[in-house]
Design an enzyme around this catalytic site. Structure first.
Site, PDB file in Angstrom:
ATOM      1  N   GLU A 218      59.213  -0.783 -61.406  1.00  0.00           N
ATOM      2  CA  GLU A 218      60.517  -0.238 -61.622  1.00  0.00           C
ATOM      3  C   GLU A 218      61.245  -0.879 -62.893  1.00  0.00           C
ATOM      4  O   GLU A 218      61.818  -0.088 -63.780  1.00  0.00           O
ATOM      5  CB  GLU A 218      61.350  -0.285 -60.452  1.00  0.00           C
ATOM      6  CG  GLU A 218      61.002   0.602 -59.342  1.00  0.00           C
ATOM      7  CD  GLU A 218      61.353   2.032 -59.721  1.00  0.00           C
ATOM      8  OE1 GLU A 218      61.992   2.339 -60.543  1.00  0.00           O
ATOM      9  OE2 GLU A 218      60.909   2.786 -59.043  1.00  0.00           O
ATOM     10  N   GLU A 221      59.375   0.526 -66.164  1.00  0.00           N
ATOM     11  CA  GLU A 221      59.568   1.853 -65.945  1.00  0.00           C
ATOM     12  C   GLU A 221      60.927   2.387 -66.878  1.00  0.00           C
ATOM     13  O   GLU A 221      60.991   3.059 -67.650  1.00  0.00           O
ATOM     14  CB  GLU A 221      59.262   2.707 -64.936  1.00  0.00           C
ATOM     15  CG  GLU A 221      57.766   2.707 -64.407  1.00  0.00           C
ATOM     16  CD  GLU A 221      57.784   3.587 -63.195  1.00  0.00           C
ATOM     17  OE1 GLU A 221      56.500   3.798 -62.670  1.00  0.00           O
ATOM     18  OE2 GLU A 221      58.664   3.993 -62.303  1.00  0.00           O
ATOM     19  N   GLU A 222      61.724   1.270 -66.289  1.00  0.00           N
ATOM     20  CA  GLU A 222      63.282   2.051 -66.445  1.00  0.00           C
ATOM     21  C   GLU A 222      63.849   1.297 -67.989  1.00  0.00           C
ATOM     22  O   GLU A 222      64.699   1.625 -68.667  1.00  0.00           O
ATOM     23  CB  GLU A 222      64.261   1.296 -65.410  1.00  0.00           C
ATOM     24  CG  GLU A 222      64.016   2.318 -64.189  1.00  0.00           C
ATOM     25  CD  GLU A 222      65.449   2.119 -63.076  1.00  0.00           C
ATOM     26  OE1 GLU A 222      66.116   1.185 -63.539  1.00  0.00           O
ATOM     27  OE2 GLU A 222      65.213   2.802 -62.161  1.00  0.00           O
TER      28      GLU A 222
END
Length: 338
Positions: A218, A221-222
Site C-alpha cells: 500500500e 502504490e500510494e
C-alpha cells in the site's frame, strides 16, 4: 386376443423394468396378429399395428432417454469435509429437470450416510441451476466473482454450518524517516476527500495476502516509497463497517528504504514527508480519540518505550504453507534466554 395385450398402465409405469421391455418388444415384433382396430374408452379407435405401436415405442424411448440421462449423472460427485458434510463442485451443464432428480437422489444418499451439511459450489456458467437449488431448500452462503456457494442442512437438528467470513482486514502504515518525519497522504476519494486532512497510507489486505506484505504494498502504490515492515503496533476492531461486515485494522510501523515520492493520482491527491508534531497537531487528529491513542503509541515507539509485534515465519500441523505469527520478539528472546 385382447387379453394378450400388456396392460397400458404397467407398460408405461414399468418402462425401466427389463421384463416389461422384453415382453413389449416380443409383442410388437413377433407373430401375434391383433385385430385391425380396438376400442379404447367409448368412442376412440386406433390401429394397433400403427398408432398403438408408435405410442408404445415413443413412451419407451422417452422413458429410456430420461433413464439414461439420470444414469449418466448418477449421483453428484462429492468429497467429504472435516465436519461430517460433503462438498460438491458442479461443472457440467445439466437441464433443470434432470438436475433436480439427481440432486434429490444425492441428498437421499447422503442422508442414509448420516451426512450433515451440503456445500454446492456453482460456477457462474451454471447460473441457471440457482433457482432449482433454492427451491430444494438450499440457501446462499457466499459469492465470489466466478462462483456462488450454496448450502443445505440435512438433519432435523439446528444447522451448525458456519456463517460466511465476518471480517475484512485493513492496514495503516506509520513510516518515519531519520528526521522524525512521517509519510502522509491526502486522499482523492473516500471519507477524507476534500477535507484537507493528512493521514497515514492505508488500504485493504487482499485475499491470500499477509498483513506485513499488504502494508509495504500500500505504501508503494500510494506514494512510490519503498519500505521494510517492522512491527504491528496496535489493531482496532469495528463492526457494521462494510456491507454489514466487521473490520480489523492493523497499525503497522515501517522503515523507509527510499524517499522520493510519486503519488498514485487515481486515489491520492498529494503525499509528503511531514514532521510528526505537525501531523499530530491537525484539528481532526486532536478531536479523534482513536487517532490520539494511535499517535501516543507511535510516540512511545519513537522513544523506545513500546514494543509491537513482529512477524515470525512459522508452520502448522494442519496446513502445508508457511504463514506469519505476530509476537513481541524482544520479550520472547528475553524469556528464552532466562
Amino acid at each position: 386376443m385382447l387379453r394378450s395385450l400388456p396392460k397400458l398402465s404397467l407398460l408405461f409405469s414399468s418402462a425401466r423394468n427389463p421384463h416389461y421391455l422384453a415382453s413389449t418388444h416380443r409383442f410388437i415384433s413377433h407373430g401375434r396378429r391383433a385385430v385391425s382396430r380396438v376400442k379404447i374408452g367409448v368412442t376412440t379407435t386406433v390401429p394397433i399395428r400403427s398408432k398403438f405401436t408408435s405410442i408404445i415405442s415413443s413412451a419407451i424411448a422417452s422413458e429410456m432417454s430420461a433413464e439414461d440421462q439420470v444414469q449418466r449423472f448418477n449421483l453428484l460427485t462429492s468429497i467429504d469435509d472435516d465436519y461430517g458434510g460433503v462438498i460438491v463442485e458442479l461443472d457440467q451443464p445439466m437441464d433443470s429437470t434432470t438436475f433436480i432428480s439427481v440432486l434429490r437422489a444425492s441428498v437421499s444418499h447422503w442422508k442414509q450416510l448420516d451426512k450433515k451439511g451440503v456445500w454446492i459450489k456453482l460456477p457462474i456458467h451454471l447460473v441457471s441451476l440457482v433457482e432449482p437449488l433454492v427451491k430444494e431448500g438450499f440457501w446462499y452462503h457466499h459469492a465470489e466473482p466466478k462462483y456462488l456457494m450454496l448450502v443445505y442442512w440435512i438433519p432435523e437438528s439446528p444447522s451448525t454450518i458456519p456463517a460466511n467470513a465476518t471480517h475484512r482486514v485493513g492496514v495503516g502504515s506509520f513510516v518515519m524517516n531519520e528526521k522524525h518525519e512521517v509519510l502522509v497522504v491526502q486522499e482523492n476519494s473516500g471519507q477524507f476527500q476534500g477535507t484537507g486532512v493528512w493521514k497515514f497510507p492505508t488500504g485493504v489486505v487482499e485475499q491470500g495476502e499477509d498483513i506485513c506484505i499488504a502494508a509495504v504494498r500500500e505504501v508503494k502504490e500510494e506514494t512510490g516509497v519503498d519500505s521494510e515492515f517492522l512491527e504491528v503496533l496496535a489493531f482496532r476492531q469495528s463492526h457494521n463497517s462494510f456491507f454489514e461486515k466487521s473490520d480489523l485494522f492493523f497499525v503497522c510501523m515501517l522503515r523507509p528504504l527510499s524517499s522520493d515520492i510519486r503519488t498514485q493520482k487515481l486515489e491520492i491527491l498529494n503525499a509528503q514527508w511531514m514532521p510528526f508534531e505537525e501531523y499530530a497537531a491537525q484539528p481532526f487528529i486532536q478531536t479523534s480519540e482513536l487517532l490520539k491513542h494511535i499517535n501516543d503509541t507511535c510516540l512511545a515507539k519513537m522513544d523506545g518505550q513500546y514494543s509491537g509485534f513482529s512477524p515470525v515465519s512459522t508452520s502448522s500441523n494442519f496446513f502445508d504453507q508457511k504463514y506469519f505469527l505476530y509476537l513481541n520478539a524482544g520479550a520472547s528472546k528475553r524469556s528464552n534466554s532466562s
